[in-house]
Design a protein around this motif. Sequence first.
Motif, PDB file in Angstrom:
ATOM      1  N   UNK A  91       0.812  -1.225   0.000  1.00 49.99           N
ATOM      2  CA  UNK A  91       0.000   0.000   0.000  1.00 49.99           C
ATOM      3  C   UNK A  91       0.839   1.267   0.000  1.00 49.99           C
ATOM      4  N   UNK A  92       2.153   1.109   0.109  1.00 51.61           N
ATOM      5  CA  UNK A  92       3.002   2.284   0.240  1.00 51.61           C
ATOM      6  C   UNK A  92       3.345   2.893  -1.111  1.00 51.61           C
ATOM      7  N   UNK A  93       3.358   4.234  -1.118  1.00 50.50           N
ATOM      8  CA  UNK A  93       3.806   4.962  -2.303  1.00 50.50           C
ATOM      9  C   UNK A  93       4.755   6.057  -1.841  1.00 50.50           C
ATOM     10  N   UNK A  94       6.031   5.932  -2.203  1.00 57.80           N
ATOM     11  CA  UNK A  94       7.049   6.886  -1.770  1.00 57.80           C
ATOM     12  C   UNK A  94       7.709   7.521  -3.003  1.00 57.80           C
ATOM     13  N   UNK A  95       7.055   8.447  -3.651  1.00 54.58           N
ATOM     14  CA  UNK A  95       7.628   9.007  -4.871  1.00 54.58           C
ATOM     15  C   UNK A  95       8.903   9.805  -4.645  1.00 54.58           C
ATOM     16  N   UNK A  96       9.121  10.284  -3.405  1.00 55.61           N
ATOM     17  CA  UNK A  96      10.295  11.127  -3.137  1.00 55.61           C
ATOM     18  C   UNK A  96      11.236  10.538  -2.094  1.00 55.61           C
ATOM     19  N   UNK A  97      10.915   9.353  -1.599  1.00 54.19           N
ATOM     20  CA  UNK A  97      11.688   8.784  -0.500  1.00 54.19           C
ATOM     21  C   UNK A  97      13.101   8.410  -0.945  1.00 54.19           C
ATOM     22  N   UNK A  98      14.087   8.855  -0.146  1.00 53.19           N
ATOM     23  CA  UNK A  98      15.480   8.544  -0.426  1.00 53.19           C
ATOM     24  C   UNK A  98      16.096   7.619   0.621  1.00 53.19           C
ATOM     25  N   UNK A  99      15.610   7.743   1.865  1.00 58.99           N
ATOM     26  CA  UNK A  99      16.135   6.905   2.954  1.00 58.99           C
ATOM     27  C   UNK A  99      14.984   6.304   3.740  1.00 58.99           C
ATOM     28  N   UNK A 100      15.027   4.982   3.925  1.00 56.15           N
ATOM     29  CA  UNK A 100      14.022   4.285   4.712  1.00 56.15           C
ATOM     30  C   UNK A 100      14.729   3.323   5.652  1.00 56.15           C
ATOM     31  N   UNK A 101      14.586   3.570   6.959  1.00 58.24           N
ATOM     32  CA  UNK A 101      15.222   2.710   7.958  1.00 58.24           C
ATOM     33  C   UNK A 101      14.153   2.064   8.822  1.00 58.24           C
ATOM     34  N   UNK A 102      14.069   0.714   8.712  1.00 58.79           N
ATOM     35  CA  UNK A 102      13.096  -0.064   9.482  1.00 58.79           C
ATOM     36  C   UNK A 102      13.797  -1.034  10.419  1.00 58.79           C
ATOM     37  N   UNK A 103      15.068  -0.894  10.590  1.00 55.60           N
ATOM     38  CA  UNK A 103      15.871  -1.875  11.313  1.00 55.60           C
ATOM     39  C   UNK A 103      15.503  -1.976  12.789  1.00 55.60           C
ATOM     40  N   UNK A 104      15.911  -3.095  13.378  1.00 58.19           N
ATOM     41  CA  UNK A 104      15.740  -3.348  14.815  1.00 58.19           C
ATOM     42  C   UNK A 104      14.283  -3.334  15.256  1.00 58.19           C
ATOM     43  N   UNK A 105      13.432  -3.862  14.408  1.00 62.90           N
ATOM     44  CA  UNK A 105      12.033  -4.086  14.762  1.00 62.90           C
ATOM     45  C   UNK A 105      11.747  -5.575  14.558  1.00 62.90           C
ATOM     46  N   UNK A 106      12.030  -6.349  15.577  1.00 67.28           N
ATOM     47  CA  UNK A 106      11.987  -7.802  15.449  1.00 67.28           C
ATOM     48  C   UNK A 106      10.575  -8.332  15.214  1.00 67.28           C
ATOM     49  N   UNK A 107       9.563  -7.593  15.593  1.00 70.89           N
ATOM     50  CA  UNK A 107       8.181  -8.041  15.411  1.00 70.89           C
ATOM     51  C   UNK A 107       7.517  -7.413  14.192  1.00 70.89           C
ATOM     52  N   UNK A 108       8.354  -6.886  13.323  1.00 71.36           N
ATOM     53  CA  UNK A 108       7.845  -6.289  12.085  1.00 71.36           C
ATOM     54  C   UNK A 108       8.067  -7.275  10.945  1.00 71.36           C
ATOM     55  N   UNK A 109       7.013  -7.609  10.253  1.00 73.62           N
ATOM     56  CA  UNK A 109       7.078  -8.602   9.179  1.00 73.62           C
ATOM     57  C   UNK A 109       7.022  -7.907   7.821  1.00 73.62           C
ATOM     58  N   UNK A 110       7.954  -8.283   6.954  1.00 74.55           N
ATOM     59  CA  UNK A 110       8.016  -7.702   5.619  1.00 74.55           C
ATOM     60  C   UNK A 110       8.115  -8.805   4.582  1.00 74.55           C
ATOM     61  N   UNK A 111       7.270  -8.711   3.586  1.00 80.72           N
ATOM     62  CA  UNK A 111       7.320  -9.630   2.450  1.00 80.72           C
ATOM     63  C   UNK A 111       7.746  -8.817   1.231  1.00 80.72           C
ATOM     64  N   UNK A 112       8.998  -9.001   0.821  1.00 79.46           N
ATOM     65  CA  UNK A 112       9.552  -8.185  -0.253  1.00 79.46           C
ATOM     66  C   UNK A 112       8.823  -8.357  -1.576  1.00 79.46           C
ATOM     67  N   UNK A 113       8.180  -9.479  -1.751  1.00 76.95           N
ATOM     68  CA  UNK A 113       7.464  -9.702  -3.011  1.00 76.95           C
ATOM     69  C   UNK A 113       6.214  -8.825  -3.123  1.00 76.95           C
ATOM     70  N   UNK A 114       5.763  -8.267  -1.996  1.00 81.50           N
ATOM     71  CA  UNK A 114       4.561  -7.424  -2.013  1.00 81.50           C
ATOM     72  C   UNK A 114       4.880  -5.935  -2.133  1.00 81.50           C
ATOM     73  N   UNK A 115       6.161  -5.618  -2.075  1.00 80.37           N
ATOM     74  CA  UNK A 115       6.542  -4.210  -2.104  1.00 80.37           C
ATOM     75  C   UNK A 115       6.369  -3.645  -3.516  1.00 80.37           C
ATOM     76  N   UNK A 116       5.728  -2.497  -3.601  1.00 78.85           N
ATOM     77  CA  UNK A 116       5.568  -1.801  -4.870  1.00 78.85           C
ATOM     78  C   UNK A 116       6.866  -1.047  -5.174  1.00 78.85           C
ATOM     79  N   UNK A 117       7.851  -1.777  -5.653  1.00 80.87           N
ATOM     80  CA  UNK A 117       9.176  -1.184  -5.854  1.00 80.87           C
ATOM     81  C   UNK A 117       9.181  -0.061  -6.883  1.00 80.87           C
ATOM     82  N   UNK A 118       8.280  -0.118  -7.810  1.00 79.57           N
ATOM     83  CA  UNK A 118       8.250   0.922  -8.844  1.00 79.57           C
ATOM     84  C   UNK A 118       7.944   2.296  -8.256  1.00 79.57           C
TER      85      UNK A 118
END
Length: 352
Positions: free
Chosen positions: A296-323
């Motif tokens: 659901x995320x749209x970051x047209x201007x994002x240059x830095x994203x830090x999500x580290x050290x969140x052990x209870x945060x789940x990320x599925x890279x295949x769902x990321x809208x990389x475009x």
Amino acid sequence: MDLTPLGKTRIGGKKRSLRAAFARRTQRQVSLMVFVKWIQGTMCNLFCWNIYIHHSLSILMTNENEAFVFTSFLFSFINMFRESHESFFSQSHHQYFSDGRLALLQFKHQFSSTGSSYVSTCRAAYSKTSLWNESSSDYCIWDCVTCHDSTGHVIGLDLTCSQLQGTFNQNSSLFQLHHLRVLNLAFNNFSGSLIPAEIDWLKNLVQRNLSFSSFSGRVPSNISYLVNLVSLDLSSMSLQLDEMTFTNVLGNLTKLEVLSLSSVNISSKMPLNVSSSLTYLDVQGTELLNEFPLSSFSFPNLQTLSLSSNLNLYLDLTKFNWSSVSSSLLELDLSYTNTTGNCQILLEMSSL
């Protein structure tokens, strides 16, 4: 002798005389009304006054002596009005500067400058407020104080690494500086003080940095009312940010470009509505929960994203809208998160 024509002539002459008198009186009234409106709406220089006055007097008066007396009186009135007008604004201007200076000095005396637990972190830590010359009325030359060029209002206060130590009062005089746009209090020791709810009095704030200054407790919800913020740094291990305030900060602050909440205890899921103006987002070590809504995320201007050290945060890279981010993203930190998917896609992103 037939007196009728003469009678008619006299009557007609009297009527004409009355009409002329009425016309002159009406003209005078109209001219006076225009003149009064002109005085109310304009502060012209004396040359303009002179032209208009003589033009008006040529209609209002026929006697030169009367005109001279009236002109003298009117000029005396104008000078008196102008002097009182200038005196009023001069006093107001002086009063504002007195209030601004007093607010800064009261803030200075609220804290000691004997040291800070962050002195070792700062490369050039020194007591900046101790250099403020209290005998000087021009606070715009004080160290770390920035004033507006034309108004003299305090618009910037950078007290980073200033060795401030003490309790930050909820009714701090700092909140009297309503024109403040930049406030930096990072790396001081405010002894576990709460962030005052009165922070929303500073409606013009564009940049606010309170990171690692020993504030503690819950971040006030009305921080999301500071809609002009472009940069906000609350990084601290002693602060808590509830889910609603977190959601409002990310969604309501539409001008926000830099948001750093490193080590703030959020303990909630990541909201879906996030300002598209963000270029920097740091939420490392914030105890984020559940699945990160990559799709659901749209970051047209994002240059830095830090999500580290969140052990209870789940990320599925295949769902990321990389475009939506691949053209702008320069730095991505997913270390110490619960990440699934093929990380090869990260290596294929040309911007990383």
